[in-house]
Design an enzyme around this catalytic site. Structure first.
Site, short mmCIF file in Angstrom:
data_model
loop_
_atom_site.label_atom_id
_atom_site.label_comp_id
_atom_site.label_asym_id
_atom_site.label_seq_id
_atom_site.Cartn_x
_atom_site.Cartn_y
_atom_site.Cartn_z
N ASP A 179 45.81 39.86 40.15
CA ASP A 179 47.12 40.19 39.59
C ASP A 179 46.98 40.94 38.27
O ASP A 179 46.05 40.68 37.50
CB ASP A 179 47.92 38.89 39.38
CG ASP A 179 49.40 39.14 39.33
OD1 ASP A 179 49.83 40.28 39.59
OD2 ASP A 179 50.15 38.20 39.01
N ASN A 234 54.64 41.63 49.78
CA ASN A 234 54.44 42.91 49.07
C ASN A 234 55.15 44.10 49.73
O ASN A 234 55.30 45.15 49.10
CB ASN A 234 52.94 43.22 48.92
CG ASN A 234 52.27 42.40 47.84
OD1 ASN A 234 51.06 42.18 47.88
ND2 ASN A 234 53.03 41.93 46.85
C1 FPP Z 1 48.83 42.60 42.04
O1 FPP Z 1 49.07 43.27 40.83
C2 FPP Z 1 48.04 43.45 42.90
C3 FPP Z 1 48.37 43.83 44.15
C4 FPP Z 1 49.59 43.41 44.86
C5 FPP Z 1 47.50 44.75 44.91
C6 FPP Z 1 46.04 44.40 44.83
C7 FPP Z 1 45.30 45.55 45.29
C8 FPP Z 1 44.17 45.99 44.74
C9 FPP Z 1 43.42 45.37 43.65
C10 FPP Z 1 43.56 47.16 45.34
C11 FPP Z 1 42.56 46.62 46.31
C12 FPP Z 1 42.19 47.65 47.16
C13 FPP Z 1 41.17 47.55 47.99
C14 FPP Z 1 40.71 48.77 48.56
C15 FPP Z 1 40.50 46.28 48.35
P1 FPP Z 1 50.55 43.67 40.45
O2 FPP Z 1 50.81 45.02 40.98
O3 FPP Z 1 51.49 42.62 40.93
O4 FPP Z 1 50.47 43.71 38.89
P2 FPP Z 1 51.61 43.29 37.86
O5 FPP Z 1 51.82 41.82 38.01
O6 FPP Z 1 51.01 43.64 36.55
O7 FPP Z 1 52.82 44.10 38.20
#
Ligand code: FPP
Length: 238
Positions: free
Chosen positions: A25, A73
């Site tokens: 996250d 998501n």
């Molecule tokens: C949460 O951060 C992250 C996600 C929903 C996506 C996770 C994906 C990756 C790390 C890319 C992985 C890719 C591969 C190729 C394995 P958020 O977007 O909710 O962050 P925030 O809480 O700061 O908004």
């Protein structure tokens, strides 16, 4: 990951963690701090995922699970959903051969049905080609802990079971090929499980950090493992 994964000599003794899971996250906030679009955070986050996975294997952890995309998501803006799926697709193209040569077995956990035919076929091919490899990387895609349990129960119903024991569920969840889950790590400061590995979390330890996922490094993984070693797991005993 150019070379075969070599167990590191910097960590003494057997690693007590057999299976570790990550809620990655903070990508969006990381990008915002840099006045960049959220997709930039995911791109950086994908590189960090590789670094963290490799370090876990070097430390002797056999199985890793990463929460890439939850059933919830899909509610994100289409542009962001599409960016995450494109990242995944490109990552699978770039890394397929390399990871299989590095003894990593890929298992895509979650409901694959909404993904494009080409992405689904790619996932199935990688799963097939890596099936005999030692290290396990479970990538959670369109994954939800509750829907995983519904899936397991439906399997049991299809098999005609009238009553079940815990082992029946454990043998039908998506992570059935992995050892018992030891530790769930969540970055980004929130203290919740977000529908992740609900069954598997029964006796797992938790590690929460305010660090945003793209800021995670090899040193952080080492610290997490050291922290785990200090814990006194009683599994309900005294
Ligand atoms: C949460 O951060 C992250 C996600 C929903 C996506 C996770 C994906 C990756 C790390 C890319 C992985 C890719 C591969 C190729 C394995 P958020 O977007 O909710 O962050 P925030 O809480 O700061 O908004």
């Amino acid at each position: 990951m150019a070379k075969k994964i070599k167990k590191t000599e910097t960590v003494a003794g057997e690693c007590p963690i057999h299976h570790i899971a990550f809620i990655m996250d903070g990508n969006g906030r990381w990008a915002k701090k840099r006045a960049m679009p959220r997709e930039f955070g995911h791109k950086f986050g994908a590189d960090v995922y590789r670094t963290v996975m490799k370090r876990c294997f070097e430390l002797g952890i056999r199985a890793t699970t990463f929460y890439v995309f939850s059933t919830e998501n899909w509610k994100r803006p289409e542009k962001e959903v599409s960016a995450i799926l494109t990242l995944l697709d490109e990552y699978l193209d770039r890394c397929e051969k390399e990871l299989i040569e590095n003894d990593v077995r890929f298992i895509f956990i979650g409901d694959k049905s909404p993904f494009s035919d080409s992405l689904r076929e790619k996932m199935l091919r990688i799963e097939r080609n890596s099936i005999n490899n030692h290290y396990i990387c479970n990538l959670a895609l369109n994954y939800g802990g509750r829907s995983e349990l519904v899936y397991a129960v439906n399997q049991l119903l299809k098999e005609g079971k009238e009553s079940v024991v815990e082992e029946d569920i454990s043998a039908r969840i998506y992570t059935k090929e992995s050892p018992e889950l030891d530790l769930i790590v969540r970055t980004g400061g929130d203290l919740r499980i977000s529908n992740f590995l609900l069954w598997q979390a029964a006796y797992a330890e938790f590690y929460f950090t305010d660090k945003l996922w793209p800021d995670m490094s090899v040193k952080d993984v080492d610290e997490i493992v050291e922290n785990f070693k200090q814990r006194n797991r009683r599994f309900g005993g005294v």
